[in-house]
Motif scaffolding. Structure first.
Motif, short mmCIF file in Angstrom:
data_model
loop_
_atom_site.label_atom_id
_atom_site.label_comp_id
_atom_site.label_asym_id
_atom_site.label_seq_id
_atom_site.Cartn_x
_atom_site.Cartn_y
_atom_site.Cartn_z
N THR A 190 0.81 -1.20 0.00
CA THR A 190 0.00 0.00 0.00
C THR A 190 0.85 1.25 0.00
O THR A 190 0.67 2.14 -0.81
CB THR A 190 -0.93 0.00 1.23
OG1 THR A 190 -1.69 -1.19 1.23
CG2 THR A 190 -1.86 1.19 1.20
N LEU A 191 1.79 1.33 0.93
CA LEU A 191 2.64 2.50 1.02
C LEU A 191 4.07 2.05 1.20
O LEU A 191 4.40 1.29 2.09
CB LEU A 191 2.23 3.38 2.21
CG LEU A 191 0.87 4.09 2.11
CD1 LEU A 191 0.61 4.87 3.38
CD2 LEU A 191 0.82 5.01 0.93
N SER A 192 4.93 2.53 0.35
CA SER A 192 6.35 2.26 0.49
C SER A 192 6.90 3.09 1.62
O SER A 192 6.39 4.14 1.96
CB SER A 192 7.07 2.62 -0.82
OG SER A 192 8.45 2.66 -0.62
N GLY A 193 7.98 2.59 2.25
CA GLY A 193 8.63 3.37 3.29
C GLY A 193 9.37 4.56 2.72
O GLY A 193 9.78 5.46 3.46
N ILE A 194 9.56 4.59 1.42
CA ILE A 194 10.29 5.68 0.76
C ILE A 194 9.31 6.53 -0.02
O ILE A 194 8.47 6.04 -0.76
CB ILE A 194 11.37 5.11 -0.18
CG1 ILE A 194 12.36 4.26 0.60
CG2 ILE A 194 12.09 6.24 -0.91
CD1 ILE A 194 13.35 3.53 -0.27
N ARG A 195 9.43 7.85 0.15
CA ARG A 195 8.58 8.78 -0.57
C ARG A 195 9.40 9.50 -1.64
O ARG A 195 10.62 9.53 -1.59
CB ARG A 195 8.00 9.81 0.42
CG ARG A 195 7.06 9.19 1.45
CD ARG A 195 6.84 10.15 2.63
NE ARG A 195 6.35 11.43 2.19
CZ ARG A 195 5.08 11.72 1.96
NH1 ARG A 195 4.15 10.80 2.15
NH2 ARG A 195 4.70 12.92 1.58
N GLY A 240 17.10 -1.57 -13.88
CA GLY A 240 17.71 -1.25 -12.60
C GLY A 240 17.73 0.21 -12.24
O GLY A 240 18.32 0.58 -11.22
N THR A 241 17.09 1.07 -13.04
CA THR A 241 17.13 2.49 -12.74
C THR A 241 16.06 2.90 -11.72
O THR A 241 15.93 4.08 -11.39
CB THR A 241 16.94 3.33 -14.02
OG1 THR A 241 15.82 2.83 -14.76
CG2 THR A 241 18.19 3.28 -14.88
N GLY A 242 15.32 1.94 -11.20
CA GLY A 242 14.40 2.23 -10.11
C GLY A 242 13.01 2.61 -10.54
O GLY A 242 12.33 3.36 -9.83
N LYS A 243 12.54 2.08 -11.67
CA LYS A 243 11.20 2.43 -12.14
C LYS A 243 10.13 1.88 -11.19
O LYS A 243 9.15 2.55 -10.89
CB LYS A 243 11.00 1.93 -13.57
CG LYS A 243 11.96 2.59 -14.57
CD LYS A 243 11.71 2.13 -15.99
CE LYS A 243 12.19 0.72 -16.25
NZ LYS A 243 13.66 0.61 -16.22
N THR A 244 10.33 0.65 -10.71
CA THR A 244 9.38 0.06 -9.77
C THR A 244 9.41 0.79 -8.44
O THR A 244 8.37 1.09 -7.84
CB THR A 244 9.69 -1.43 -9.56
OG1 THR A 244 9.65 -2.11 -10.81
CG2 THR A 244 8.68 -2.06 -8.61
N MET A 245 10.62 1.11 -7.95
CA MET A 245 10.74 1.86 -6.71
C MET A 245 10.07 3.23 -6.84
O MET A 245 9.43 3.72 -5.91
CB MET A 245 12.21 2.04 -6.33
CG MET A 245 12.40 2.83 -5.03
SD MET A 245 14.14 3.13 -4.64
CE MET A 245 14.66 1.47 -4.23
N ALA A 251 3.28 6.29 -4.98
CA ALA A 251 2.07 5.92 -4.24
C ALA A 251 2.13 6.42 -2.80
O ALA A 251 1.13 6.88 -2.25
CB ALA A 251 1.88 4.41 -4.28
N ALA A 252 3.33 6.33 -2.20
CA ALA A 252 3.49 6.80 -0.82
C ALA A 252 3.26 8.30 -0.73
O ALA A 252 2.59 8.79 0.19
CB ALA A 252 4.87 6.43 -0.29
N SER A 253 3.82 9.06 -1.67
CA SER A 253 3.65 10.51 -1.65
C SER A 253 2.21 10.92 -1.94
O SER A 253 1.72 11.92 -1.42
CB SER A 253 4.59 11.18 -2.66
OG SER A 253 5.93 11.06 -2.24
N CYS A 254 1.55 10.14 -2.80
CA CYS A 254 0.15 10.44 -3.13
C CYS A 254 -0.83 9.87 -2.10
O CYS A 254 -2.02 10.15 -2.16
CB CYS A 254 -0.20 9.86 -4.50
SG CYS A 254 0.66 10.63 -5.89
#
Length: 441
Positions: A190-195, A240-245, A251-254
């Protein structure tokens, strides 16, 4: 309150309180035939309620869903918000809401007939409104408690015919249940720990994401329509450029749920019918969770209908047509942002990138040295020095964010085996070249 019906659709105690507060603040202008008024409201989180009340102040017969005469001013996008207000000033009567007096641009301040502060509802106002609207007498202490209450909870709790003691019991129960919910560990899906705010090296993608977060907040508040929100974006770049991250941080910021899927997941059973059903389930899940982000990886695996050939051509064409149908949505997909990722954007069918679908394309490149330093700092949780982070960044030129994350993950594993805190040496052990890094002077 004599000019408004107690049975007005969509109105409950919060709207009645807002109406009474605005009416009192605007009393000097009630007989004017034309005016443009700026209202500084006491609680910006309640602005949607104040918008509804202000529209009824303008015209008691006006349906509060039509907002062409009242607008909440966005001081974070002051220039565009000012432009949108210009046409409104041509209305016979206009009300603009502001979060503070400082948020009123100087040019607009001169254009308005007045800027008026709306007072917070006090106990005297609450007692009068509750007696008028519900026929209930409340004490001074009860009125003060209602004035301080969360208006969303108050709207749910305060219904006609319900004893005031029951209202307070419901409000108390809502408040008690919210506390443990706030302490619960967040669902990683639901929410990543990283924004996004914490991430470096994402350039245009980060700017777009932060703008989207503001737009979703405004849409939730009712100050803009879904038509004003970007519906989707295509992220492209090397593996590996972090598209999934990025999608999880977005999602976390929104503050929304992210539903992650991919071409491979949809195609797991191989048959076209199963593929289309899996795709439909993902979009349905995203719609049910709206507002949400649907992240689709490997978009380039769909290919292009122009290049479809051979025995798989029919399969590929029907798969792309199925995706286009979901992106358009016969019933609409309000509240769903589609974020797609790929390594080879030129392979994506042009129709997928048309307006209203994934019409924005953002390239995520390999991180530069400054971004690599920030990535090390983020994954190491600032447990090493700034010099260490700079040295690690200098030694990892050409590596992707995913490769840096793997280095830090292996370094933490080494520290756990030693039963000690992570050190500079743990990181160096897993760098591309296992040699100590000279300090950068």
């Amino acid at each position: 309150m004599k000019n408004i019906s107690r049975d007005r659709d969509g109105f409950s105690l919060p709207e009645f309180l807002a109406y009474a507060s605005i009416s009192g603040a605007m009393r000097p202008f009630t007989r004017a035939n034309r005016y443009s008024i700026g209202l500084v409201v006491p609680d910006w989180d309640r602005r949607v309620t104040y918008i509804r009340a202000a529209l009824v102040v303008l015209d008691r017969e006006l349906n509060f869903r039509f907002r062409d005469q009242v607008r909440a001013f966005d001081d974070e996008k002051a220039e565009s918000s000012t432009d949108s207000v210009l046409d409104m000033l041509q209305n016979t009567k206009t009300i603009i809401l502001f979060k503070s007096a400082e948020a009123v641009p100087s040019d607009l301040r001169h254009a308005l007939d007045a800027v008026v502060h709306v007072p917070s509802p006090d106990s005297r106002l609450v007692r009068g409104v509750v007696r008028w609207a519900y026929g209930i007498g409340v004490t001074e202490q009860q009125a003060e408690a209602l004035a301080r209450s969360n208006w969303k909870r108050l709207k749910l709790a305060m219904t006609r015919g319900r004893p005031i003691s029951r209202v307070f019991a419901i409000l108390e129960k809502m408040a008690q249940e919210e506390l443990p919910a706030q302490r619960q560990t967040k669902d990683p899906d639901t929410l990543s720990g990283i924004r996004l705010e914490d991430m470096e090296g994402y350039g245009e993608a980060k700017e777009w994401g932060l703008e989207l977060a503001r737009d979703i907040s405004d849409w939730r508040a009712g100050t803009i329509s879904w038509e004003d929100v970007d519906k989707g974006v295509l992220l492209s770049g090397p593996p590996g450029t972090g598209k999934t991250m990025f999608a999880r941080a977005l999602a976390a910021s929104c503050k929304v749920k992210v539903i992650a899927t991919s071409y491979a997941k949809w195609q797991a059973k191989g048959y076209l019918n199963d593929f289309l059903k899996a795709m439909q389930r993902s979009f349905k899940e995203a719609k049910n969770a709206a507002p949400s982000i649907l992240f689709i990886d490997e978009l380039d695996a769909f290919g292009s209908r122009d290049g479809a050939a051979g025995s798989n051509a029919s399969y590929d064409i029907k798969a792309i047509n199925g995706l286009l149908e979901e992106l358009d949505g016969i019933e609409g997909r309000e509240g769903v942002i589609v974020v797609a990722a790929c390594n080879h954007p030129k392979m994506v069918d042009a129709a997928i990138l048309r307006a209203g679908r994934l019409d924005r394309h953002v390239v995520i490149s390999l991180p530069d040295e400054h971004a690599r330093e920030a990535i090390f700092r983020m994954h190491l949780h600032d447990c090493l020095t700034a010099d260490d982070h700079r040295d690690f960044a200098a030694a990892t030129s050409g590596l992707s964010g995913a490769e840096i994350e793997k280095i830090t993950r292996n370094a933490r594993r080494s520290a756990r085996r030693r039963r000690g805190p992570i050190t500079r040496g743990d990181v160096i052990l897993h760098l591309p070249f296992m040699a100590d890094i000279p300090r950068i002077s």
